[in-house]
Design a protein around this motif. Sequence first.
Motif, PDB file in Angstrom:
ATOM      1  N   LYS A  83      -8.152  91.152 -68.988  1.00 34.59           N
ATOM      2  CA  LYS A  83      -6.732  90.391 -69.276  1.00 34.59           C
ATOM      3  C   LYS A  83      -6.885  88.905 -68.821  1.00 34.59           C
ATOM      4  CE  LYS A  83      -3.525  94.262 -68.137  1.00 34.59           C
ATOM      5  NZ  LYS A  83      -2.318  94.940 -67.155  1.00 34.59           N
ATOM      6  N   GLU A  86      -8.868  87.612 -71.923  1.00 37.77           N
ATOM      7  CA  GLU A  86      -7.989  87.626 -72.866  1.00 37.77           C
ATOM      8  C   GLU A  86      -6.802  86.425 -72.882  1.00 37.77           C
ATOM      9  OE1 GLU A  86      -6.366  91.365 -73.355  1.00 37.77           O
ATOM     10  OE2 GLU A  86      -8.166  92.252 -74.336  1.00 37.77           O
ATOM     11  N   LYS A  87      -6.201  86.318 -71.739  1.00 40.04           N
ATOM     12  CA  LYS A  87      -5.176  85.138 -71.395  1.00 40.04           C
ATOM     13  C   LYS A  87      -5.777  83.638 -71.651  1.00 40.04           C
ATOM     14  CE  LYS A  87      -1.124  84.401 -68.887  1.00 40.04           C
ATOM     15  NZ  LYS A  87      -0.281  84.780 -67.796  1.00 40.04           N
ATOM     16  N   THR A  88      -7.177  83.504 -71.145  1.00 44.17           N
ATOM     17  CA  THR A  88      -7.890  82.332 -71.255  1.00 44.17           C
ATOM     18  C   THR A  88      -8.063  81.951 -72.768  1.00 44.17           C
ATOM     19  OG1 THR A  88      -9.247  82.787 -69.138  1.00 44.17           O
ATOM     20  CG2 THR A  88      -9.891  80.968 -70.681  1.00 44.17           C
ATOM     21  N   ASN A  90      -6.329  83.138 -75.339  1.00 39.60           N
ATOM     22  CA  ASN A  90      -5.028  82.860 -76.115  1.00 39.60           C
ATOM     23  C   ASN A  90      -4.549  81.284 -75.769  1.00 39.60           C
ATOM     24  OD1 ASN A  90      -4.549  85.356 -77.052  1.00 39.60           O
ATOM     25  ND2 ASN A  90      -3.690  86.238 -75.584  1.00 39.60           N
ATOM     26  N   GLU A 154      -4.205  83.193 -60.541  1.00 37.10           N
ATOM     27  CA  GLU A 154      -4.548  83.204 -61.891  1.00 37.10           C
ATOM     28  C   GLU A 154      -4.624  82.011 -62.733  1.00 37.10           C
ATOM     29  OE1 GLU A 154      -2.356  85.986 -65.340  1.00 37.10           O
ATOM     30  OE2 GLU A 154      -1.419  84.075 -64.879  1.00 37.10           O
ATOM     31  N   ILE A 158      -8.353  80.805 -64.518  1.00 38.81           N
ATOM     32  CA  ILE A 158      -8.556  80.695 -65.848  1.00 38.81           C
ATOM     33  C   ILE A 158      -9.137  79.392 -66.065  1.00 38.81           C
ATOM     34  CG2 ILE A 158      -7.015  79.908 -67.840  1.00 38.81           C
ATOM     35  CD1 ILE A 158      -5.160  82.402 -67.316  1.00 38.81           C
TER      36      ILE A 158
END
Length: 322
Positions: A83, A86-88, A90, A154, A158
């Motif tokens: 997760k 993936e967030k990075t 995006n 978080e 990132i």
Amino acid sequence: MKKNIGLGYIKILLTFFLLLILEANCALLQEPESKIKAIIWDLGHVLVETSKVSFAAEAIGVSDAIQLSATSLFNFDVTVLTKLQEKTLNLILNYKKQTQTENGLVLKHENIELGEIMCQWLKGEIQGDEVISALQEYIKICELRGDVFSCESEQNVISNIINLMFNSRSLAYHTKPIEKIIPILKSCKDNGLKMVMLTNWNDRAFNELYKSEHTREIFNFFRKDEIFVSGFLGVIKPSTLAYKHATDLLFIRYGIKPEECLMIDDQPENIEGAKLCGIQGLLFEKGKDRCQILRSNLIRLGLLPTMEPEMQAKSWFSSMWS
């Protein structure tokens, strides 16, 4: 006794004639001759792969792990790493809109348009330190918005992932060959196909990857001057200009025309770009059976035999003496 000797002679003669037949009819082991004479290979997610979780695993610290575990959004296991990665991605993909290539196509990652900063990096127009600087500023803007990161940890992780992703040595370290593709490359070469590489990869990052012991076996299948890298060319797929570098060399050096080439890529828009240049295209499927599917497609196209000659011979001998 004489009967056994006679049977032995018969087996020897049959084996001799079988070897003669195998040698004389070796061409029959392959599918009908294909018009394709060369394969243009993509690199990332086709020949090599960068782990989705390895950057996150290296980027996360003990204190960040504890805080993320305490957050209701995460149960700390490999899922949290996925997760975070993936967030990075995006966040990077959403940073500044990409401009279209001259043929109207845009470069994507898993159906999401790459941000302009990624395209500039892949073209070699900017380098990793510049990307890191710009994205760290973007992270600060996202922090002020207050709706992007679930917690401070978080955001920290990132930020660390971005530092690792755009560090050329770190990227090379986390990139490994797709092992099951290696026998396919060997089969293609053994069957007389010319092979070149056309990849969207930053120039400095590629130099590190090319030197890596992890990927040496992959690059050994290609002549160095037949590897075309966007960071050196200054142009990325799916631009028509990118494919022209590969097709011009294949025609000048081997007399192979664009319509006699096959592009293997994992991005549909890159296949579309190849087709606009007259090149045939084959999409490298995702999933655990992707290499088997690729081999089946190459057999269907008549580029590989249904069974390798040594395996065919072994099968014949096995059935003969069973």
